[in-house]
Design an enzyme around this catalytic site. Structure first.
Site, PDB file in Angstrom:
ATOM      1  N   CYS A 198       0.900  -1.259  -0.110  1.00  0.00           N
ATOM      2  CA  CYS A 198       0.019  -0.069  -0.005  1.00  0.00           C
ATOM      3  C   CYS A 198       0.809   1.419   0.124  1.00  0.00           C
ATOM      4  CB  CYS A 198      -1.005  -0.151   1.441  1.00  0.00           C
ATOM      5  SG  CYS A 198      -0.138   0.345   2.729  1.00  0.00           S
ATOM      6  N   CYS A 250       2.528   6.222   8.326  1.00  0.00           N
ATOM      7  CA  CYS A 250       1.407   6.260   7.316  1.00  0.00           C
ATOM      8  C   CYS A 250       0.661   7.877   7.570  1.00  0.00           C
ATOM      9  CB  CYS A 250       0.608   5.228   7.312  1.00  0.00           C
ATOM     10  SG  CYS A 250      -0.715   5.584   6.076  1.00  0.00           S
ATOM     11  N   GLU A 305       0.270  -0.499  15.422  1.00  0.00           N
ATOM     12  CA  GLU A 305      -0.644   0.542  15.175  1.00  0.00           C
ATOM     13  C   GLU A 305      -1.478   1.042  16.262  1.00  0.00           C
ATOM     14  OE1 GLU A 305      -2.906   0.696  11.659  1.00  0.00           O
ATOM     15  OE2 GLU A 305      -4.363   1.903  12.585  1.00  0.00           O
ATOM     16  N   SER A 359       1.646 -10.338   9.682  1.00  0.00           N
ATOM     17  CA  SER A 359       0.910  -9.062   9.069  1.00  0.00           C
ATOM     18  C   SER A 359      -0.643  -9.030   9.432  1.00  0.00           C
ATOM     19  CB  SER A 359       1.165  -9.027   7.563  1.00  0.00           C
ATOM     20  OG  SER A 359       0.136  -8.287   6.778  1.00  0.00           O
ATOM     21  N   ASN A 412      -2.980  -7.208   8.648  1.00  0.00           N
ATOM     22  CA  ASN A 412      -4.213  -6.955   7.342  1.00  0.00           C
ATOM     23  C   ASN A 412      -4.198  -8.210   6.439  1.00  0.00           C
ATOM     24  OD1 ASN A 412      -2.950  -6.252   4.633  1.00  0.00           O
ATOM     25  ND2 ASN A 412      -1.437  -5.354   6.171  1.00  0.00           N
TER      26      ASN A 412
END
Lengths: 288, 288
Positions: free
Chosen positions: A12, A95, A125, A217, A219
């Site tokens: 991304c 990000c 995050e 990961s 996601n």
């Protein structure tokens, strides 16, 4: 036999940007360059960075000097404070979307008594986000945890930027029962929503689907859950080698999808592996 | 065989209050007394009120003088304006909970560009509520209609006081996908939530369930849908006569539930009807 790759699979914007910033930093800065945690959940890429002189570290205790790159996931205000105290050079590759969520948590914490964050407790995050909540933040991971919360007149809720939209809406639905006035912030980034949507669409029209990405990961794990709900014949693989002829036997349509930290090479390798196993009856390859 | 009646079945506070206010009004006021629309979705009660001199009317055009009772559903500001212009005596029996939702719609319409109301377009409460929205209100009846709305940065959503909570949360889930910042007001009244919850709990533990109430009653229809989702052997009946031996044949546990406008007599009659059909093997009767 046809191979279809889901739209928005792979790196991304936020991860690409962080990788780019790391490379530029290495070129521009003297002294040691560290990334606070892996920049991307991919061992090959991490090794490549290491060769270039960009070292991934888990803690900042041992660092005395040099440059620290904050990865796309972002960090809590406490980490900034420690880095500043140590007078380390900071390159902030958080990000921009996560940065906006951090600011939202901080703003909500000023006016609300309770800020619910729907995400994985152990995800960097989320560890960062909760730090902006002045003790008002409550992390929930699913609908069941939402149901166990007490009733409130008012509260706010938001999501990890890479949250599974279905899981988020289910958690919100549970909160509606317990909240008279609920402020819902859909902070799932557009790239994640598109990737999840295209993966679920793909899952409903192929015979087998491979989700490619690092086990760590978050996601990518979510993509796996989303696809598995629709297509039980979904497999989470870390590299092309794991694709065996047995897994694709009899499949007319094979789907591929990768998370936000899955480099394009990993997807290309998977396509090549499937093609080489089926040289004789390979028909077409396309991107959804 | 056991008969179990769901908790909170039958007349809610708002309807009881409106009936009481109508009777007091009849005693105190000279001249004609009207109710603007049926005070309750029950023909027997409406007839009884008529005998007492309380006439239900559908429109206010033909009235020249007398007292008009506004029923628990409430009306739009336009109706108040017409009644005032005609110098009619107004007795406002709007349910205090509905009154609060009307005020909420008015307040939201001042600060939001879009106020979504999840309810039945033809229901008098919704026809009233939309009148407070200064043209900012959009009525949606279900998830499908929510999905057809455009994406917005910000919007508010609330529900008809007797909305099905499951339907409301599904509509909100669809809106989350289309709204960055969604203000969700759970305006479904506590009495409705309790009634729906106890009915669904009952549906999962009986062999047959009768929902008793007027066909026109929106909240009774919702109870029927809720129960039917869990127990296909659910029947919507308007009066005890509709309970036939065939419907309860072989049932060990029989459930009963009624809407906010179902008078206690209707439920008692249903219990009596079941008892009389099963005189010999009747065992117990209880309220959930």
């Amino acid at each position: 036999m046809e191979i279809i790759t889901a739209k928005n699979s792979g790196l991304c914007y936020g991860v690409k940007r962080a990788l780019q910033m790391a490379k530029v930093t290495r070129r521009q800065k003297k002294g040691e360059v560290f990334t606070f945690g892996d920049l991307i959940h991919n061992p090959q890429v991490i090794n490549e960075l290491k060769k270039q002189g960009i070292q991934s570290i888990d803690g900042i205790e041992q660092i005395k000097e040099g440059t620290v790159i904050i990865r796309s996931h972002g960090v809590s205000p406490e980490i900034y404070a420690i880095l500043n105290k140590k007078k380390l050079d900071i390159v902030d590759a958080t990000c921009p979307i996560v940065k906006r969520i951090q600011k939202l948590v901080a703003a909500l914490a000023k006016k609300e008594n309770e800020v619910i964050i729907v995400g994985n407790r152990e995800h960097p995050e989320i560890k960062g986000l909760i730090g902006y909540s002045r003790g008002k933040g409550i992390i929930i991971e699913n609908e069941t945890q939402a149901k166990s919360l007490p009733s409130r007149k008012r509260r706010a809720v938001l999501a990890q930027s890479t949250q599974d939209l279905f899981l988020f809406t289910r958690a919100v639905a549970a909160l509606i029962e317990k909240t008279e006035e609920l402020q819902v912030y859909n902070t799932i980034c557009q790239s994640t929503q598109t990737r999840q949507k295209s993966t679920s669409e793909l899952a409903s029209c192929v015979d087998v689907l491979f989700i490619i990405g690092g086990r760590k990961s978050s996601n990518t794990q979510k993509l796996f859950q989303i696809s598995k709900r629709i297509l039980p014949n979904t497999h989470f693989i870390e590299s092309a080698e794991q694709i065996t002829p047995a897994l694709v036997k009899g499949a007319k349509k094979i789907g591929l999808s990768g998370g936000a930290s899955t480099p394009p090479e990993a997807i290309e390798e998977a396509v090549a592996k499937i093609k080489s196993s089926y040289k004789h009856n390979f028909l077409s390859e396309k991107r959804a």
